[in-house]
Design a protein around this motif. Structure first.
Motif, PDB file in Angstrom:
ATOM      1  N   GLY A 279       0.419   5.354  -1.836  1.00 52.04           N
ATOM      2  CA  GLY A 279      -0.168   4.241  -2.361  1.00 52.04           C
ATOM      3  C   GLY A 279      -0.414   3.262  -1.331  1.00 52.04           C
ATOM      4  N   THR A 280       0.507   3.453  -0.052  1.00 51.56           N
ATOM      5  CA  THR A 280       0.629   2.419   0.728  1.00 51.56           C
ATOM      6  C   THR A 280       1.434   3.116   2.370  1.00 51.56           C
ATOM      7  OG1 THR A 280       1.251   0.603   1.902  1.00 51.56           O
ATOM      8  CG2 THR A 280       2.419   1.550   0.624  1.00 51.56           C
ATOM      9  N   VAL A 281      -0.032   3.139   2.506  1.00 47.19           N
ATOM     10  CA  VAL A 281       1.524   3.209   4.970  1.00 47.19           C
ATOM     11  C   VAL A 281       1.158   1.949   5.786  1.00 47.19           C
ATOM     12  CG1 VAL A 281       0.502   5.168   6.778  1.00 47.19           C
ATOM     13  CG2 VAL A 281      -0.257   5.787   4.048  1.00 47.19           C
ATOM     14  N   ARG A 282       2.590   1.639   6.063  1.00 40.74           N
ATOM     15  CA  ARG A 282       2.695   0.923   7.219  1.00 40.74           C
ATOM     16  C   ARG A 282       3.534   1.214   8.635  1.00 40.74           C
ATOM     17  NH1 ARG A 282       4.402  -3.528   1.870  1.00 40.74           N
ATOM     18  NH2 ARG A 282       2.957  -2.153   0.612  1.00 40.74           N
ATOM     19  N   ASP A 283       3.566   0.281   9.300  1.00 40.09           N
ATOM     20  CA  ASP A 283       4.526   0.594  10.750  1.00 40.09           C
ATOM     21  C   ASP A 283       5.725  -0.171   9.460  1.00 40.09           C
ATOM     22  OD1 ASP A 283       5.119   0.701  13.026  1.00 40.09           O
ATOM     23  OD2 ASP A 283       6.492  -0.780  13.025  1.00 40.09           O
ATOM     24  N   TRP A 284       7.142   1.223   9.999  1.00 37.12           N
ATOM     25  CA  TRP A 284       8.338   1.064  10.325  1.00 37.12           C
ATOM     26  C   TRP A 284       9.407  -0.552  10.143  1.00 37.12           C
ATOM     27  CZ3 TRP A 284      13.099   2.630  13.096  1.00 37.12           C
ATOM     28  CH2 TRP A 284      12.832   3.206  14.060  1.00 37.12           C
ATOM     29  N   SER A 285       8.713  -1.279  11.258  1.00 38.29           N
ATOM     30  CA  SER A 285       9.052  -2.379  10.697  1.00 38.29           C
ATOM     31  C   SER A 285       8.846  -3.312   9.565  1.00 38.29           C
ATOM     32  CB  SER A 285       7.849  -3.175  11.920  1.00 38.29           C
ATOM     33  OG  SER A 285       6.716  -3.928  11.645  1.00 38.29           O
ATOM     34  N   THR A 287       9.730  -2.244   6.275  1.00 35.22           N
ATOM     35  CA  THR A 287      10.419  -1.670   5.493  1.00 35.22           C
ATOM     36  C   THR A 287      11.253  -2.414   4.708  1.00 35.22           C
ATOM     37  OG1 THR A 287      11.084   0.562   7.400  1.00 35.22           O
ATOM     38  CG2 THR A 287      11.731  -0.034   5.133  1.00 35.22           C
ATOM     39  N   ALA A 288      11.760  -3.633   4.963  1.00 38.08           N
ATOM     40  CA  ALA A 288      11.858  -4.047   3.518  1.00 38.08           C
ATOM     41  C   ALA A 288      10.656  -4.804   2.815  1.00 38.08           C
ATOM     42  CB  ALA A 288      13.013  -5.432   5.047  1.00 38.08           C
ATOM     43  N   GLU A 289       9.615  -5.278   3.833  1.00 35.50           N
ATOM     44  CA  GLU A 289       8.830  -5.987   2.809  1.00 35.50           C
ATOM     45  C   GLU A 289       8.163  -4.427   1.738  1.00 35.50           C
ATOM     46  OE1 GLU A 289       3.761  -5.684   3.743  1.00 35.50           O
ATOM     47  OE2 GLU A 289       5.313  -7.103   4.561  1.00 35.50           O
ATOM     48  N   VAL A 290       8.540  -2.968   2.215  1.00 38.65           N
ATOM     49  CA  VAL A 290       7.809  -2.069   1.564  1.00 38.65           C
ATOM     50  C   VAL A 290       8.603  -2.066   0.082  1.00 38.65           C
ATOM     51  CG1 VAL A 290       7.236   0.426   1.171  1.00 38.65           C
ATOM     52  CG2 VAL A 290       6.120  -0.776   2.718  1.00 38.65           C
ATOM     53  N   ILE A 291      10.273  -2.289   0.177  1.00 38.77           N
ATOM     54  CA  ILE A 291      11.157  -1.661  -0.766  1.00 38.77           C
ATOM     55  C   ILE A 291      11.153  -2.851  -1.561  1.00 38.77           C
ATOM     56  CG2 ILE A 291      13.889  -2.045  -0.855  1.00 38.77           C
ATOM     57  CD1 ILE A 291      13.811  -1.155   2.043  1.00 38.77           C
ATOM     58  N   GLU A 292      10.378  -3.677  -1.469  1.00 38.31           N
ATOM     59  CA  GLU A 292      10.402  -5.569  -2.034  1.00 38.31           C
ATOM     60  C   GLU A 292       8.879  -4.889  -2.939  1.00 38.31           C
ATOM     61  OE1 GLU A 292      12.597  -7.576  -3.266  1.00 38.31           O
ATOM     62  OE2 GLU A 292      13.546  -6.782  -1.960  1.00 38.31           O
ATOM     63  N   ASP A 293       8.072  -4.430  -2.290  1.00 37.42           N
ATOM     64  CA  ASP A 293       7.242  -4.137  -2.877  1.00 37.42           C
ATOM     65  C   ASP A 293       6.909  -2.396  -4.343  1.00 37.42           C
ATOM     66  OD1 ASP A 293       5.084  -5.927  -1.919  1.00 37.42           O
ATOM     67  OD2 ASP A 293       4.261  -4.137  -0.518  1.00 37.42           O
ATOM     68  N   ILE A 294       8.037  -1.401  -3.493  1.00 41.28           N
ATOM     69  CA  ILE A 294       8.395  -0.925  -4.755  1.00 41.28           C
ATOM     70  C   ILE A 294       9.349  -1.880  -6.006  1.00 41.28           C
ATOM     71  CG2 ILE A 294      10.154   1.549  -5.088  1.00 41.28           C
ATOM     72  CD1 ILE A 294       9.090   2.207  -2.090  1.00 41.28           C
ATOM     73  N   ARG A 295      10.136  -2.141  -5.852  1.00 45.48           N
ATOM     74  CA  ARG A 295      11.164  -2.771  -6.809  1.00 45.48           C
ATOM     75  C   ARG A 295       9.990  -3.770  -7.995  1.00 45.48           C
ATOM     76  NH1 ARG A 295      16.002  -4.851  -2.456  1.00 45.48           N
ATOM     77  NH2 ARG A 295      16.764  -3.177  -2.921  1.00 45.48           N
ATOM     78  N   GLY A 296       8.648  -4.092  -7.159  1.00 46.11           N
ATOM     79  CA  GLY A 296       7.868  -5.249  -7.668  1.00 46.11           C
ATOM     80  C   GLY A 296       6.756  -4.763  -8.978  1.00 46.11           C
ATOM     81  N   ARG A 297       6.925  -3.070  -8.436  1.00 45.19           N
ATOM     82  CA  ARG A 297       5.972  -1.893  -8.945  1.00 45.19           C
ATOM     83  C   ARG A 297       4.489  -2.162  -8.635  1.00 45.19           C
ATOM     84  NH1 ARG A 297       8.093   0.942 -12.507  1.00 45.19           N
ATOM     85  NH2 ARG A 297      10.105   0.673 -13.232  1.00 45.19           N
ATOM     86  N   ARG A 298       4.541  -2.796  -7.281  1.00 46.03           N
ATOM     87  CA  ARG A 298       3.545  -2.863  -6.821  1.00 46.03           C
ATOM     88  C   ARG A 298       2.879  -1.637  -5.664  1.00 46.03           C
ATOM     89  NH1 ARG A 298       5.702  -7.328  -6.559  1.00 46.03           N
ATOM     90  NH2 ARG A 298       7.103  -7.130  -4.212  1.00 46.03           N
ATOM     91  N   LEU A 305       6.573   4.489   5.436  1.00 45.75           N
ATOM     92  CA  LEU A 305       6.140   4.454   6.941  1.00 45.75           C
ATOM     93  C   LEU A 305       6.188   4.755   8.021  1.00 45.75           C
ATOM     94  CD1 LEU A 305       7.048   1.077   6.139  1.00 45.75           C
ATOM     95  CD2 LEU A 305       7.903   3.425   4.626  1.00 45.75           C
ATOM     96  N   THR A 306       5.180   4.396   9.133  1.00 47.46           N
ATOM     97  CA  THR A 306       5.248   5.433  10.522  1.00 47.46           C
ATOM     98  C   THR A 306       5.929   4.926  11.392  1.00 47.46           C
ATOM     99  OG1 THR A 306       3.004   3.973  11.098  1.00 47.46           O
ATOM    100  CG2 THR A 306       3.361   5.990   9.811  1.00 47.46           C
ATOM    101  N   VAL A 307       6.804   5.425  12.390  1.00 47.86           N
ATOM    102  CA  VAL A 307       7.463   5.425  13.535  1.00 47.86           C
ATOM    103  C   VAL A 307       6.936   5.495  14.818  1.00 47.86           C
ATOM    104  CG1 VAL A 307       9.542   5.514  14.533  1.00 47.86           C
ATOM    105  CG2 VAL A 307       9.282   6.361  11.850  1.00 47.86           C
TER     106      VAL A 307
END
Length: 308
Positions: A279-285, A287-298, A305-307
């Motif tokens: 659903g999403t691919v983002r830089d690992w910096s 990660t906190a943003e992705v965690i909130e998007d998962i909690r918000g079912r977005r 995340l790519t390192v």
């Protein structure tokens, strides 16, 4: 080395962590990509009391072996791999037992591979717990997540008639492409009866799904994504399916070695028989943003995340 460290607010912050010290039966992996799972968000916010001193999240990784196991087992240095460590994978490097590592062919990139371990292993073991599914009717709740996605495709390709419960028709649309026989937005809307129910939402979802079992049917309870406890009334069984069975499922209980399942998942993807939904691919910096998007079912499907 750089790593994502748990913070006091239920998320993570970038920081420095000690270099891993592999045991004799572990390889050291330079992480190229990792996936964030909903269960890890529960661990971070304290909903799952499994955090130990020094614990860091990270169970789904893909990358390159930079140090082979001292005991001579497992992949050699330079090998591309997918792995399922017990923790600490959200970092530049992680040590993983060779029994939880599988080789990656050149045809599968690290982002795709990182979406496989936890959700894919859970799906394979769930279907084993369900028994033979060919020709059987199967209902799965919470089907829009990574596990539901894999279960739907694997069960449908094995000959099951799968009804997938998704929060909206839009979120469930791809499940139809993967072979689902039907999509409903609530187990109360499912017609049934079903030979097998795979339930992961909790709250009111489980009793509604249980009522749609066929006589002698099996409900496998493998999660509580709603975080709402389940309440069951024993007397409801008198009006429900005769001799219905409920089984608790935890993918780690029976076996904590994962190389065989990882190799199976890789083979299925390479052969075009399993299609991870990323659903999403983002830089690992981020990660906190992705965690909130998962909690918000977005995020629908896996978040990777790519390192770099």
């Amino acid at each position: 080395m750089r790593a994502m460290l748990p913070d006091a607010g239920g998320s993570v912050l970038p920081g420095e962590a000690p270099e891993p010290e592999p045991a004799d039966d572990e390889v050291l992996i330079a992480v190229e990509a990792y996936s964030v799972n909903r269960g890890e968000t529960f661990q971070l916010d304290g909903r799952l009391d499994r955090r130990r001193p020094g614990w860091r999240p990270g169970k789904d990784v893909a990358g390159t072996v930079v140090r082979s196991a001292a005991d001579g087992t497992g992949p050699a240095a330079g090998a591309r791999v997918v792995a399922h460590p017990p923790a600490s994978g959200w970092a530049e490097r992680v040590a993983v037992p060779v029994h939880s590592v599988a080789a990656l062919p050149d045809s599968i990139d690290a982002v795709t591979a990182a979406a496989l371990p936890l959700a894919g292993i859970t799906a394979l073991r769930l279907l084993r717990a369900a028994g033979p599914v060919a020709g059987r009717r199967l209902l799965i709740t919470g089907a829009s997540g990574g596990v539901g996605h894999y279960v739907t495709e694997l069960a449908a390709s094995s000959g099951a008639a799968v009804t997938a419960v998704s929060s909206t028709p839009e979120r469930g649309a791809q499940l139809l492409e993967l072979g689902a026989a039907g999509i409903v937005t609530s187990p109360a809307d499912a017609r049934g009866p079903y030979d097998v129910v795979l339930e992961s939402v909790g709250g009111a979802s489980l009793p509604a799904a249980l009522a749609r079992l066929a006589p002698g049917g099996l409900l496998v309870w493998f999660g509580q994504a709603s975080r709402t406890p389940v309440a069951l009334d024993f007397f409801d069984f008198f009006d429900g399916p005769a001799q219905a069975r409920i089984a608790h499922f935890d993918y780690t209980r029976a076996d904590t070695t994962y190389a065989a399942e990882l190799a199976t998942l890789i083979r299925l993807v390479a052969g075009g028989r399993l299609h991870p939904e990323i659903g999403t691919v983002r830089d690992w910096s981020r990660t906190a943003e992705v965690i909130e998007d998962i909690r918000g079912r977005r995020v629908r499907g896996n978040a990777v995340l790519t390192v770099g």
